[in-house]
Design an enzyme around this catalytic site. Structure first.
Site, PDB file in Angstrom:
ATOM      1  N   ARG A 123     -17.340  -6.660   1.930  1.00 47.66           N
ATOM      2  CA  ARG A 123     -18.458  -5.578   2.649  1.00 47.66           C
ATOM      3  C   ARG A 123     -19.276  -5.273   0.592  1.00 47.66           C
ATOM      4  O   ARG A 123     -20.798  -5.705   1.103  1.00 47.66           O
ATOM      5  CB  ARG A 123     -17.833  -4.287   2.375  1.00 47.66           C
ATOM      6  CG  ARG A 123     -16.781  -4.644   3.971  1.00 47.66           C
ATOM      7  CD  ARG A 123     -17.990  -4.371   4.759  1.00 47.66           C
ATOM      8  NE  ARG A 123     -17.380  -4.256   6.510  1.00 47.66           N
ATOM      9  CZ  ARG A 123     -15.964  -3.409   7.221  1.00 47.66           C
ATOM     10  NH1 ARG A 123     -16.259  -2.345   6.955  1.00 47.66           N
ATOM     11  NH2 ARG A 123     -16.241  -4.070   8.599  1.00 47.66           N
TER      12      ARG A 123
ATOM     13  N   ARG B 149       8.273  -5.093   2.714  1.00 45.87           N
ATOM     14  CA  ARG B 149       6.787  -5.417   2.364  1.00 45.87           C
ATOM     15  C   ARG B 149       5.482  -5.762   3.381  1.00 45.87           C
ATOM     16  O   ARG B 149       4.398  -6.125   3.399  1.00 45.87           O
ATOM     17  CB  ARG B 149       6.936  -7.240   1.830  1.00 45.87           C
ATOM     18  CG  ARG B 149       7.952  -7.763   0.482  1.00 45.87           C
ATOM     19  CD  ARG B 149       7.039  -8.134   0.391  1.00 45.87           C
ATOM     20  NE  ARG B 149       6.365  -9.573   0.779  1.00 45.87           N
ATOM     21  CZ  ARG B 149       6.827 -10.656  -0.060  1.00 45.87           C
ATOM     22  NH1 ARG B 149       7.761 -11.103  -1.108  1.00 45.87           N
ATOM     23  NH2 ARG B 149       6.656 -12.192   0.529  1.00 45.87           N
TER      24      ARG B 149
ATOM     25  N   GLY C  11       3.069 -12.954  -2.933  1.00 48.11           N
ATOM     26  CA  GLY C  11       3.759 -12.458  -2.173  1.00 48.11           C
ATOM     27  C   GLY C  11       2.919 -11.574  -0.972  1.00 48.11           C
ATOM     28  O   GLY C  11       2.041 -10.672  -1.973  1.00 48.11           O
TER      29      GLY C  11
ATOM     30  N   ILE D  77       3.962  -5.188  -4.459  1.00 50.18           N
ATOM     31  CA  ILE D  77       4.901  -3.599  -3.705  1.00 50.18           C
ATOM     32  C   ILE D  77       5.055  -3.482  -4.893  1.00 50.18           C
ATOM     33  O   ILE D  77       5.941  -2.352  -5.240  1.00 50.18           O
ATOM     34  CB  ILE D  77       5.556  -4.025  -2.750  1.00 50.18           C
ATOM     35  CG1 ILE D  77       7.056  -5.334  -2.611  1.00 50.18           C
ATOM     36  CG2 ILE D  77       4.544  -4.408  -1.515  1.00 50.18           C
ATOM     37  CD1 ILE D  77       8.216  -5.390  -1.666  1.00 50.18           C
ATOM     38  N   ASP D  78       5.954  -4.797  -6.421  1.00 49.20           N
ATOM     39  CA  ASP D  78       6.991  -4.386  -6.870  1.00 49.20           C
ATOM     40  C   ASP D  78       6.445  -4.230  -8.376  1.00 49.20           C
ATOM     41  O   ASP D  78       7.172  -3.094  -9.357  1.00 49.20           O
ATOM     42  CB  ASP D  78       7.403  -5.637  -7.587  1.00 49.20           C
ATOM     43  CG  ASP D  78       8.341  -6.105  -7.147  1.00 49.20           C
ATOM     44  OD1 ASP D  78       8.874  -5.769  -5.674  1.00 49.20           O
ATOM     45  OD2 ASP D  78       8.598  -7.134  -6.945  1.00 49.20           O
TER      46      ASP D  78
ATOM     47  N   GLY E 188       1.662 -14.755 -11.595  1.00 49.31           N
ATOM     48  CA  GLY E 188       1.930 -15.953 -11.376  1.00 49.31           C
ATOM     49  C   GLY E 188       0.257 -17.014 -10.948  1.00 49.31           C
ATOM     50  O   GLY E 188      -0.743 -17.061 -11.610  1.00 49.31           O
TER      51      GLY E 188
ATOM     52  N   HIS F 280      12.730  -7.588   3.539  1.00 44.99           N
ATOM     53  CA  HIS F 280      11.659  -8.080   3.831  1.00 44.99           C
ATOM     54  C   HIS F 280      10.915  -6.542   4.462  1.00 44.99           C
ATOM     55  O   HIS F 280       9.734  -7.033   4.579  1.00 44.99           O
ATOM     56  CB  HIS F 280      10.945  -9.031   3.869  1.00 44.99           C
ATOM     57  CG  HIS F 280      11.334 -10.455   3.327  1.00 44.99           C
ATOM     58  ND1 HIS F 280      11.999 -11.364   3.088  1.00 44.99           N
ATOM     59  CD2 HIS F 280      10.513 -10.751   1.950  1.00 44.99           C
ATOM     60  CE1 HIS F 280      11.870 -12.058   1.933  1.00 44.99           C
ATOM     61  NE2 HIS F 280      11.306 -11.850   0.950  1.00 44.99           N
TER      62      HIS F 280
ATOM     63  N   ALA G 159     -12.805  -5.237   0.882  1.00 45.11           N
ATOM     64  CA  ALA G 159     -13.922  -3.910   0.109  1.00 45.11           C
ATOM     65  C   ALA G 159     -14.758  -5.287  -0.594  1.00 45.11           C
ATOM     66  O   ALA G 159     -15.986  -4.928  -0.307  1.00 45.11           O
ATOM     67  CB  ALA G 159     -12.550  -3.209  -0.595  1.00 45.11           C
TER      68      ALA G 159
HETATM   69  P1  ATP Z   1       4.580 -12.152  -6.647  1.00 44.66           P
HETATM   70  O1  ATP Z   1       4.707 -10.935  -7.777  1.00 44.66           O
HETATM   71  O2  ATP Z   1       4.440 -12.017  -5.133  1.00 44.66           O
HETATM   72  O3  ATP Z   1       5.938 -12.854  -6.776  1.00 44.66           O
HETATM   73  P2  ATP Z   1       2.818 -13.687  -7.753  1.00 44.66           P
HETATM   74  O4  ATP Z   1       1.460 -14.026  -8.058  1.00 44.66           O
HETATM   75  O5  ATP Z   1       3.562 -13.899  -8.531  1.00 44.66           O
HETATM   76  O6  ATP Z   1       3.096 -12.975  -7.358  1.00 44.66           O
HETATM   77  P3  ATP Z   1       3.860 -16.764  -8.317  1.00 44.66           P
HETATM   78  O7  ATP Z   1       4.389 -17.418  -7.025  1.00 44.66           O
HETATM   79  O8  ATP Z   1       3.980 -16.825  -9.907  1.00 44.66           O
HETATM   80  O9  ATP Z   1       3.320 -15.002  -7.473  1.00 44.66           O
HETATM   81  O10 ATP Z   1       2.685 -17.309  -8.573  1.00 44.66           O
HETATM   82  C1  ATP Z   1       1.918 -17.894  -7.081  1.00 44.66           C
HETATM   83  C2  ATP Z   1       0.958 -19.033  -7.000  1.00 44.66           C
HETATM   84  O11 ATP Z   1      -0.142 -18.708  -8.666  1.00 44.66           O
HETATM   85  C3  ATP Z   1       1.686 -20.280  -7.417  1.00 44.66           C
HETATM   86  O12 ATP Z   1       2.957 -21.023  -6.262  1.00 44.66           O
HETATM   87  C4  ATP Z   1       0.420 -21.295  -8.310  1.00 44.66           C
HETATM   88  O13 ATP Z   1      -0.117 -21.663  -7.476  1.00 44.66           O
HETATM   89  C5  ATP Z   1       0.196 -20.076  -8.970  1.00 44.66           C
HETATM   90  N1  ATP Z   1       0.424 -20.016 -10.066  1.00 44.66           N
HETATM   91  C6  ATP Z   1       1.487 -19.297 -10.929  1.00 44.66           C
HETATM   92  N2  ATP Z   1       1.837 -19.698 -12.088  1.00 44.66           N
HETATM   93  C7  ATP Z   1       0.812 -20.597 -12.765  1.00 44.66           C
HETATM   94  C8  ATP Z   1      -0.407 -21.062 -13.989  1.00 44.66           C
HETATM   95  N3  ATP Z   1       1.125 -21.232 -15.218  1.00 44.66           N
HETATM   96  N4  ATP Z   1      -0.640 -21.837 -13.569  1.00 44.66           N
HETATM   97  C9  ATP Z   1      -1.060 -21.893 -12.637  1.00 44.66           C
HETATM   98  N5  ATP Z   1      -1.656 -21.737 -11.466  1.00 44.66           N
HETATM   99  C10 ATP Z   1      -0.084 -20.691 -11.421  1.00 44.66           C
END
Ligand code: ATP
Length: 319
Positions: A25, A252, A11, A126-127, A104, A249, A22
């Site tokens: 640069r 955000r 997100g 943002i969470d 993720g 949203h 940052a």
């Molecule tokens: P938010 O907190 O905004 O949800 P996030 O980074 O946790 O952010 P996710 O959708 O969980 O959001 O992960 C973003 C991307 O990271 C995924 O779409 C995927 O490409 C990659 N990703 C997530 N989990 C894995 C994993 N276990 N292994 C490899 N890549 C991953």
């Protein structure tokens, strides 16, 4: 390293642009080339790259969203996707990556690091739900946005002697709800971390009414949900006309606050500093207001305590 990449994933959050700036640069200052990867890991797999010079990141520190776009990418969860991403890095001479996103995105960064491309993660969400850091980029801006919106709702709620049930973001964590609730004088704050039931809400409104209060703000975290039903129940059981509003949203977006611009700048600079020492597989963040870094695997296992003391204060004061 002579060339590094930077991408935003998951997100979007206000302050991501300040972090990109940052990184660019600080990278150039160390004699590195910096490449922007578009649309998260999708851009790494598909080779959507944009060279970023120091002037290419002018006039973005104040902008919300991310100039690099962001996305989720299922393919990157699998070995084949990671191999393609690695091949893009190798074909373009990218020796390290800065990944701005959430948990993720850091899992992906750990996988890419294990495949020989050192990555450093910057917490951008943002969470504020990333355990290894006290602060994530975008949180302060989102809180201020939520607070302003609830203040506006409060004007009409007060004028009509009503109750507003306001649902704020925070899918997995109630930090936004807690801080918005306190800053807006909410009568009740519902988060998944603290047991506070519909019955508790009704009882609290009834008892607060006896002290002469005529209007009520109830803040509900997205992770708890059920705002519409709760508003109906409040109206039915207390007689106070109630409306539910889901902020969604809008929380955000917007220009990042001072706190987010400064934190993003510090984290971006620090991430490049680590990569310039060939240190990867890290997430950077803040502990006791100091910059810290952890191995990604260690960071992902950490647990963040909820602010129970703050919640207690909110309960005692919002009567
Ligand atoms: P938010 O907190 O905004 O949800 P996030 O980074 O946790 O952010 P996710 O959708 O969980 O959001 O992960 C973003 C991307 O990271 C995924 O779409 C995927 O490409 C990659 N990703 C997530 N989990 C894995 C994993 N276990 N292994 C490899 N890549 C991953």
């Amino acid at each position: 390293m002579k060339k590094i990449g930077v991408l935003t994933s998951g997100g979007d959050a206000p302050g991501m642009n300040a972090a990109i700036r940052a990184v660019v640069r600080a990278g150039h200052k160390r004699g590195m080339e910096v490449v922007g990867v578009l649309r998260g890991y999708n851009g790494l797999i598909g080779g959507e790259l944009r060279p970023l010079g120091v002037r290419d990141v002018s006039d973005i520190i104040q902008r919300g969203g991310t100039i690099l776009y962001t996305a989720r990418c299922d393919e990157f969860r699998y070995e084949e996707g990671i191999r393609k991403a690695k091949a893009t890095c190798e074909a373009n001479g990218i020796e390290g990556m800065v990944v701005i996103g959430g948990d993720g995105s850091f899992r992906g960064a750990a996988d890419l690091s294990a495949h020989g491309i050192p990555c450093v993660g910057i917490p951008g969400t943002i969470d504020n739900d990333i355990s290894m850091t006290e602060y994530t980029i975008g949180y302060d801006t989102a809180l201020n946005t939520a607070m302003e919106l609830v203040d506006k709702l409060r004007d009409t709620t007060q004028s009509h002697d009503r109750c507003s049930v306001v649902e704020v973001m925070g899918h997995r964590a109630g930090y936004i709800a807690l801080h918005t609730g306190i800053s807006c004088g909410a009568t009740c704050i519902l988060t998944s971390e603290i047991p506070f039931t519909g019955d508790d809400v009704i009882n609290r409104i009834k008892s607060t009414k006896t002290t002469g209060k005529h209007h009520f703000i109830i803040v509900v975290s997205e992770g708890v949900g059920g705002s519409e039903e709760l508003a109906k129940r409040i109206e039915r059981e207390t007689g106070v006309v109630s409306r539910a509003t889901i902020l969604g949203h809008v929380q955000r977006g917007g220009s990042p606050t001072v706190k987010d611009r400064v934190a993003a700048t510090q984290l971006g600079y620090y991430a490049v500093d680590l990569l310039s020492q060939d240190i990867g597989n890290k997430v950077v963040g803040f502990q006791h207001d100091e910059l810290v870094n952890f191995d990604i695997q260690e960071a992902l296992k950490m647990k963040k305590p909820f602010e129970n003391d703050l919640y207690k204060i909110a309960l005692e004061v919002s009567i």
